[in-house]
Each structure stands twice: as C-alpha cells, then as structure tokens.
Motif scaffolding. Structure first.
Motif, PDB file in Angstrom:
ATOM      1  N   ASN A  62      50.470 -14.155   3.285  1.00 31.66           N
ATOM      2  CA  ASN A  62      50.238 -13.803   1.874  1.00 31.66           C
ATOM      3  C   ASN A  62      49.047 -14.550   1.277  1.00 31.66           C
ATOM      4  O   ASN A  62      49.132 -15.145   0.203  1.00 31.66           O
ATOM      5  N   THR A 115      43.041 -12.437  -6.562  1.00 32.50           N
ATOM      6  CA  THR A 115      44.360 -11.799  -6.490  1.00 32.50           C
ATOM      7  C   THR A 115      45.312 -12.673  -5.682  1.00 32.50           C
ATOM      8  O   THR A 115      44.888 -13.533  -4.902  1.00 32.50           O
ATOM      9  N   THR A 158      49.871 -12.716  -4.288  1.00 32.11           N
ATOM     10  CA  THR A 158      51.098 -11.927  -4.142  1.00 32.11           C
ATOM     11  C   THR A 158      52.214 -12.540  -4.973  1.00 32.11           C
ATOM     12  O   THR A 158      52.150 -13.703  -5.376  1.00 32.11           O
ATOM     13  N   TRP A 164      54.999  -2.836  -2.639  1.00 37.13           N
ATOM     14  CA  TRP A 164      53.642  -3.065  -2.111  1.00 37.13           C
ATOM     15  C   TRP A 164      52.522  -2.673  -3.079  1.00 37.13           C
ATOM     16  O   TRP A 164      52.478  -1.558  -3.582  1.00 37.13           O
ATOM     17  N   ASP A 206      51.631  -6.389  -6.963  1.00 40.16           N
ATOM     18  CA  ASP A 206      51.157  -7.755  -7.222  1.00 40.16           C
ATOM     19  C   ASP A 206      49.636  -7.835  -7.154  1.00 40.16           C
ATOM     20  O   ASP A 206      49.001  -8.516  -7.969  1.00 40.16           O
ATOM     21  N   THR A 207      49.027  -7.120  -6.206  1.00 44.27           N
ATOM     22  CA  THR A 207      47.564  -7.099  -6.113  1.00 44.27           C
ATOM     23  C   THR A 207      46.954  -6.531  -7.391  1.00 44.27           C
ATOM     24  O   THR A 207      46.023  -7.110  -7.968  1.00 44.27           O
ATOM     25  N   HIS A 252      57.780 -18.352   3.172  1.00 42.48           N
ATOM     26  CA  HIS A 252      58.164 -16.957   2.983  1.00 42.48           C
ATOM     27  C   HIS A 252      58.942 -16.521   4.222  1.00 42.48           C
ATOM     28  O   HIS A 252      58.374 -16.349   5.292  1.00 42.48           O
TER      29      HIS A 252
END
Length: 319
Positions: free
Chosen positions: A133, A162, A164, A188, A191-192, A215
């Motif tokens: 990530n 950016t 996540t 998916w 978050d970006t 994670h």
C-alpha cells in the motif's frame, strides 16, 4: 485535539478483534473508536453486546442495513465522525497499528513546517514485513520549478499525493471542505480518488515513516486482475477496472483514459494466447465489464440515500 478512529469491517471478526485491541492500546489514547459494520453475517455484532468483549465506552458500533462495500462504509463513517472530531484515523479491519502508530503520526504533524495539512499516512507492511500500500510521492513543483517532496526526508517524512485507507489520519477541516469519499465505488480506488482530491483541493499530505502498521491482507501482492488466483475475487475486479478509469477521467487527460483502455484490451489478447494463464475467460470478462460500466457511466449515484444505520436493538443490547 480530539481524534476518532474509524474501522470499516465485513465478516472478519477475528481480524477486527486484533485491530481493536491495537487501537485500545495506543500510546496516545483515542477519544473514540467508531466501527462501521457492513452488515456482517459472522455474528460480528455479538462483540458489542452488553456482555460482549468490546462493550466499551470508547467504542461505538454502527451497523449498516446492507453491505455497501468499503467505499460505502468509509463514506458513512467519515460523514458521521467529521463534525465530532478534529482528526479521523481511517483504516480497514485487517489493519493492525503498532502501539506508537498514532503518536508517531502526531509527532510528524508537529514537525511539518507547511500548512494546511490534509492528511498523514503511515508506513504499511504486510504480514511478513513486505512493502504494501505504498503512497504516491507528490512531484508537483514549487515556485522555483523544483518539487519539494524530500525536504524532511531526514525525519522520515515525505510529501505525498495519494494514499490508501489502510492507515490515514485525515484533517476534519479538509473533509468539511472537500466532502466525503465516493460511496458507489464499492471496493478499490475510492481511497486513491479521495486522497488525491484532498491534496488537490485542501492542502499537502505527508507520509510518516516512523508510524508503522501491519496490513494482514490474505494476499500481500499488488492488486492485479492478471495475477489474482482466487476466482471469487477475480469476479469483482470489474470494480477495480471501472474505478481506475473513472479516476483517470476525473484527474487526467482524456488520452490517458484511451491509453488505459487500449492497454487492457492488449492484455486481454495476451491473456487469451498465454498458455500458462488460468481463468482466461473470467479475467477477460471482468475487464471488459469494467470498461463497459465506465463507458456507460453505470454508477449508483443515489446510493447515499440508502446508506443508513440499523436501529439499535431492543433494550439497547448493542452500544
């Protein structure tokens, strides 16, 4: 400074417990932990009953009426919290922060010399310490024509574009100005898009290398429809394709969208003729489904109206 943690969960009760234990044992105590349950079917709610393990005044449990995906959960949670806290610490249920993760983020905040700051991101590693990530570096240039992403590198701090939703501390002032994540992404890319929006419309963001989280995603490899071997996950990769194209259309030139579609189609052809490739038909189908949904603008833009929490059970069984 009031800080709330936001955890979105769905059918991962054991990992959620590990995440909550880590949050409850932070060296900098959280003011509140908000759990958004996407209508789990594994009895997650039992953890928050009066006699449950997490019947704790510092934890607030909110259950959605249906599974709205990660994006729907983060939309609902951030919207719920933003007026209550100064900063919102966002993460998935398989995020396990180290005991000093939040404290290190705040120390980084205090050492950063520019304002306003939209969010801070942690260093993320997989179950075996592998990189995961990764945020993207902010290469935008300053007044003299050079980018300044490295100015606090000696302190383990990088300017980023950016990140996540695995461990991001978001300024509530940025939320109030820029709005909430897009709920219809389901999974998916939300978050970006959101972190890009924050750094574009509000202020700079930074990676804080001393803030460490693990994670515990089952597959620690980079997400790709071409290498995914779980047929159940392959089926939902059209979200990945559709949302990626939407992000490019929103923030990049039209030519980059056309180029991305052509690359996907070339990879479909390569997949078809590659002897070692598994699930060929499934991969090609989901890729083209994602492209088609993007081109037809097949988005549930009214989903915000459906994102409501279940009413509390009788006798206040759930906190």
């Amino acid at each position: 400074m009031k800080i709330y943690a936001l955890v979105v969960t769905y059918n991962r009760k054991e990992l959620l417990c590990e995440c909550l234990d880590a949050l409850l044992n932070q060296s900098r105590t959280l003011d509140k932990i908000i759990v958004i349950d996407n209508a789990s079917t594994d009895a997650t709610e039992e953890l928050f009953l009066k006699n449950g393990k997490y019947n704790n005044e510092r934890i607030e449990y909110k259950r959605m009426t249906f599974n709205a995906g990660g994006s729907g959960g983060f939309y609902a949670g951030i919207k719920y919290i933003c007026e209550k806290a100064d900063w919102v610490w966002v993460m998935d249920d398989d995020t396990i922060p180290s005991s000093r993760a939040l404290e290190e983020l705040l120390q980084g905040l205090n050492s950063i010399k520019t304002n306003p700051i939209s969010y801070l991101a942690s260093k993320i590693v997989g179950p075996n310490g592998e990189p995961m990530n990764l945020p993207t570096i902010d290469f935008r240039t300053t007044e003299n024509g050079y980018s300044d992403w490295y100015m606090q590198l000696d302190e383990g701090i990088l300017k980023i574009r950016t990140a996540t939703f695995v461990s991001v501390l978001i300024n509530s002032s940025a939320i109030k100005k820029c709005g909430f994540p897009i709920p219809w992404y389901f999974i998916w890319g939300d978050d970006t898009e959101y972190t890009y929006r924050l750094t574009t419309e509000y202020g700079n963001a930074y990676f804080v290398g001393k803030s460490l989280v693990t994670h515990k995603r089952f597959n620690a490899k980079q997400l790709s429809v071409w290498t995914e071997e779980n047929p159940s996950r392959i089926k939902i990769y059209y979200y990945f394709v559709r949302n990626q194209l939407y992000n490019k259309a929103k923030y990049e030139k039209k030519t980059s969208v056309i180029r991305e579609i052509l690359l996907y189609e070339l990879k479909c052809i390569r997949c078809l003729f590659q002897k070692s490739q598994t699930y060929k038909f499934e991969r090609i189908t989901v890729v083209n489904k994602g492209i088609l949904e993007f081109l037809l603008k097949k988005y549930d833009r009214q989903i915000e109206e459906k994102l409501v929490f279940e009413e509390a059970k009788e006798n206040s069984e759930i906190i």
